[in-house]
Design a protein around this motif. Structure first.
Motif, PDB file in Angstrom:
ATOM      1  N   GLU A 108      34.371  29.329  34.590  1.00 18.50           N
ATOM      2  CA  GLU A 108      34.851  29.932  35.836  1.00 18.50           C
ATOM      3  C   GLU A 108      34.354  31.369  35.947  1.00 18.50           C
ATOM      4  O   GLU A 108      34.119  32.044  34.948  1.00 18.50           O
ATOM      5  N   ARG A 109      34.213  31.809  37.197  1.00 22.74           N
ATOM      6  CA  ARG A 109      33.698  33.155  37.388  1.00 22.74           C
ATOM      7  C   ARG A 109      34.689  34.197  36.894  1.00 22.74           C
ATOM      8  O   ARG A 109      34.321  35.217  36.339  1.00 22.74           O
ATOM      9  N   PHE A 110      35.966  33.896  37.077  1.00 21.87           N
ATOM     10  CA  PHE A 110      36.995  34.843  36.658  1.00 21.87           C
ATOM     11  C   PHE A 110      36.944  35.073  35.145  1.00 21.87           C
ATOM     12  O   PHE A 110      37.297  36.149  34.662  1.00 21.87           O
ATOM     13  N   ALA A 111      36.478  34.051  34.402  1.00 18.74           N
ATOM     14  CA  ALA A 111      36.390  34.193  32.941  1.00 18.74           C
ATOM     15  C   ALA A 111      35.442  35.320  32.568  1.00 18.74           C
ATOM     16  O   ALA A 111      35.702  36.060  31.614  1.00 18.74           O
ATOM     17  N   THR A 112      34.370  35.464  33.321  1.00 17.32           N
ATOM     18  CA  THR A 112      33.439  36.563  33.044  1.00 17.32           C
ATOM     19  C   THR A 112      34.120  37.907  33.242  1.00 17.32           C
ATOM     20  O   THR A 112      33.921  38.840  32.460  1.00 17.32           O
ATOM     21  N   VAL A 113      34.943  37.978  34.297  1.00 19.17           N
ATOM     22  CA  VAL A 113      35.664  39.220  34.567  1.00 19.17           C
ATOM     23  C   VAL A 113      36.596  39.538  33.406  1.00 19.17           C
ATOM     24  O   VAL A 113      36.641  40.664  32.895  1.00 19.17           O
ATOM     25  N   VAL A 114      37.339  38.520  32.958  1.00 17.16           N
ATOM     26  CA  VAL A 114      38.291  38.729  31.858  1.00 17.16           C
ATOM     27  C   VAL A 114      37.545  39.170  30.610  1.00 17.16           C
ATOM     28  O   VAL A 114      37.956  40.098  29.905  1.00 17.16           O
ATOM     29  N   ARG A 115      36.425  38.504  30.344  1.00 16.74           N
ATOM     30  CA  ARG A 115      35.632  38.828  29.158  1.00 16.74           C
ATOM     31  C   ARG A 115      35.168  40.292  29.219  1.00 16.74           C
ATOM     32  O   ARG A 115      35.235  41.022  28.238  1.00 16.74           O
ATOM     33  N   PHE A 116      34.726  40.692  30.390  1.00 14.28           N
ATOM     34  CA  PHE A 116      34.259  42.072  30.530  1.00 14.28           C
ATOM     35  C   PHE A 116      35.401  43.061  30.325  1.00 14.28           C
ATOM     36  O   PHE A 116      35.254  44.069  29.639  1.00 14.28           O
ATOM     37  N   CYS A 117      36.560  42.723  30.888  1.00 18.55           N
ATOM     38  CA  CYS A 117      37.702  43.624  30.733  1.00 18.55           C
ATOM     39  C   CYS A 117      38.109  43.724  29.271  1.00 18.55           C
ATOM     40  O   CYS A 117      38.528  44.782  28.800  1.00 18.55           O
ATOM     41  N   CYS A 118      37.998  42.615  28.554  1.00 15.30           N
ATOM     42  CA  CYS A 118      38.270  42.622  27.116  1.00 15.30           C
ATOM     43  C   CYS A 118      37.337  43.598  26.407  1.00 15.30           C
ATOM     44  O   CYS A 118      37.774  44.381  25.552  1.00 15.30           O
TER      45      CYS A 118
END
Lengths: 327, 345
Positions: free
Chosen positions: A144-154
């Motif tokens: 999912e695209r949101f997963a990339t966002v979460v990964r980046f925030c991590c």
């Protein structure tokens, strides 16, 4: 390549390989020296009372052996016995002050050990649900695209300086409640622990073979069921590893605690009050002018180092047993 | 495989995407709304995952709003003004110029990077390419262990062991000879704490970080790359220099950037070793301050909201810089990972 001079090429090869080995040696020496110094000097500062006693101010007075004699209280003259006398066994002279300065270390860091365990433990409680579920999300819904966002925030969280976590909690919690507290420190540590737990959970879940998920699905299990009963148990040793590393990281963190926990000289059980912590004691004793307290700084550093060493070695053993699923 | 996919495409409206083999089959990512329990499961994980995102935004928003007061009052002077004076006196008005701290941060990180980057890359190369197999595991373990040592321990070691050693064997002779000509190395050396000591300890701290990341990046280089080079008669070093490193250059730069980020934001070791003074001195041996240690030292006993706000703006700048560095570094490392995955399949 450019030249066909074989001898020269071979020489360059030998030279550069030797240099990179040398660089490794040069860099490893001070690093081993740090561990060595902490283990040798630190273990010298360790005694039984170091683990069982709390802070004692520097003094060269003999340890009180018996209860102080009861002083008769005269209601007509309450100040009769309140003369300022030099401490027992001292005369108050300059020599004695020097003696106090050079006195052997007293007291221990039990309050720091308990405080660190409490603060880092509560921090872990905050970090675990967020970290593990975010990790599950990143692994099980990884496209999912949101997963990339979460990964980046991590990555942002894990890369941002620890002082920033301290400042955040200082403004959001300490200033709002007008109270330095152990819980505030736990929150600051949780900010630092969350990315570690999340990324390890994600990595460990990704290592679970896709065939296991397919098998569970083939038997008719929905995703949530297969995740909790098949995938998570398979990855559990690895996740526990990540949690332990996060704990070790949190326990050793100092900067956010300066802004949130403040420190204390006694054992406190109220988590809404300032509390002692081992890294804070290490810092304070290092900056202390008393050589006795400097010795205790080495002792506290030793305990911290042992914690980190122990966690890392346990992690090594755990990951090796579970089929070498470390990187 | 084809049959199964066609059945599933009939069941759950997924066209197009299934054509690529690299994405896992749609039914394995749990998008199906038909399975009860999966909807709350996904909602729950998404909710807690968005907590991570929220946290980042909370930090950024908090730093932004709390630093507003000082930023409107001083603007860029907060970073480039040269006097930091939180307490109003008759001679000196209140002023928050963070240049001493910014300068200290940049210089100490620069020193750390100059020392650590070549060494760490060499270690990474040694660990990934040259090291005998028997040494590889213990050395890698050591490097990872050192990356986990708390910064306060580096500080303790620096204060009690390294600073006395360095000032007596390096700083004093150097300031007596070279220091007379080059102001960077001028004396006097009082406590021994200063920018250069901080830089060296920071170098030790970021060394394991850069080395282990470099090793990981080099491991991603496909073996065909090395084999091709060896097959045409290259030596080991030529293989590394001409085939392995160019392949992973972006990743190595990314690793160095992450190390730089760590050096810029490191608080405890800097606070203990830098000397903490707002006076700017040409000499690298003289005490100075860094942004992180300034915040750590002054925030809890700040006088008034303007002082607090100024300190938070310093933290804001620190957060911004590390954010930028991390973003760049992750982008580079991700680039290497993607290209190596593409090369393998």
């Amino acid at each position: 390549m450019r030249t066909f001079n074989y001898r020269r090429r071979k020489l360059v090869d030998q030279l550069m390989r030797g240099l990179s080995a040398l660089a490794t040696g040069c860099a490893v020496i001070p690093l081993i020296a740090i561990i060595g110094y902490v283990l040798t000097i630190g273990s010298g500062a360790i005694s039984w009372s170091f683990f069982t006693d709390i802070y004692q101010p520097p003094s060269n007075a003999p340890e009180p052996t018996a209860e102080a004699p009861e002083v008769a209280y005269d209601p007509n003259d309450p100040f009769a016995n309140l003369t300022v006398e030099p401490e027992a066994g001292t005369t108050g002279s300059t020599e004695d002050v020097t003696n106090v300065y050079n006195a052997a270390p007293r007291g221990g860091v039990l309050h720091g050990i308990l405080g660190t365990l409490t603060i880092a433990g509560i921090g872990l409680l905050f970090a675990l649900p967020i970290g593990i579920f975010a990790g599950i999300y990143l692994s099980e819904f990884r496209n999912e695209r949101f997963a990339t966002v979460v990964r980046f925030c991590c990555d942002v969280l894990s890369g941002s300086p620890s002082i920033v976590a301290g400042v955040t909690i200082y403004v959001l919690v300490v200033l709002q409640t007008q109270q330095f507290s152990a819980v505030a420190g736990s929150m600051a540590l949780a900010i630092l622990m969350i990315p570690i737990v999340t990324r390890t959970t994600e990595e460990m879940l990704k290592l679970v073979p896709e065939t296991m998920r397919e098998a569970a699905r083939g038997l008719g299990a929905p995703t949530w069921y297969s995740t909790f009963t098949v995938v998570l148990p398979a990855a559990l040793p690895g996740i526990v590893t990540g949690v332990m590393l996060a704990f070790a990281r949190g326990a050793g963190e100092t900067a956010p605690l300066i802004l949130t926990v403040l420190g204390s000289n006694i054992i406190t059980t109220d988590i809404f009050k300032p509390m002692a912590a081992l890294p804070l004691l290490t810092y304070r004793y290092t900056e202390s002018p008393y050589p006795g307290e400097n010795t205790q700084a080495w002792g506290a550093a030793f305990v911290l180092m042992m914690l980190v060493l122990l966690m890392n070695i346990l992690v090594r053993i755990a990951t090796r047993k579970s089929g070498g699923n470390s990187r | 495989m084809a049959v199964r996919i066609s059945i599933r495409t009939a069941d759950y409206d997924v066209e197009g995407q299934m054509a690529q083999q690299s994405t896992p089959p749609q039914w394995s990512t749990g998008k199906s709304p038909l399975r009860h329990g999966d909807v709350p499961f996904r909602a729950g994980t998404v909710a807690l995952a968005s907590a991570v995102v929220l946290l980042v935004f909370a930090v950024a928003w908090m730093l932004y709003t709390s630093s507003q007061e000082a930023r409107t009052a001083f603007g860029w002077d907060l970073l480039f003004g040269s006097t930091w004076n939180p307490v109003e006196t008759e001679l000196n008005p209140v002023s928050f110029g963070g240049w001493p701290a910014v300068r200290g941060t940049l210089l100490s990180a620069l020193i750390a990077l100059i020392i650590a980057a070549p060494l760490a890359v060499a270690i990474g190369i040694y660990l990934a390419e040259l090291c005998p197999l028997a040494l590889r595991t213990p050395l890698s373990f050591l490097v990872e262990l050192l990356a986990a040592v708390p910064s306060v321990i580096y500080g303790v070691w620096g204060v009690f062991v390294f600073v006395p050693f360095f000032s007596s064997t390096v700083a004093e002779p150097l300031s007596a000879t070279v220091g007379a000509i080059v102001p960077w190395f001028a004396g006097p050396i009082a406590t021994g704490r200063g920018l250069i000591v901080t830089g060296i300890i920071l170098a030790l701290m970021i060394l394991p970080t850069i080395a282990s990341l470099t090793r990981d990046v080099l491991r991603l280089v496909p073996n065909t790359q090395r084999e091709a080079m060896l097959a045409i008669g290259a030596t080991r070093w030529e293989t590394i220099w001409l085939a392995v490193i160019p392949y992973s250059r972006a990743g190595i730069i990314g690793a160095i950037m992450l190390g730089l980020g760590r050096a810029l934001g490191e608080t405890m070791a800097a606070t203990m070793l830098v000397g903490n003074t707002q006076r700017i001195s040409e000499s690298l041996f003289a005490p100075a301050t860094t942004a992180a240690s300034l915040v750590a030292n002054e925030l809890t006993n700040s006088v008034g909201s303007l002082h607090e706000s100024a300190l938070i703006s310093v933290a804001f700048a620190l957060f911004g810089i590390t954010l930028f560095l991390n973003f760049g570094a992750r982008l580079l490392i991700w680039f290497v990972e993607r290209s190596s995955r593409g090369g393998r399949s």
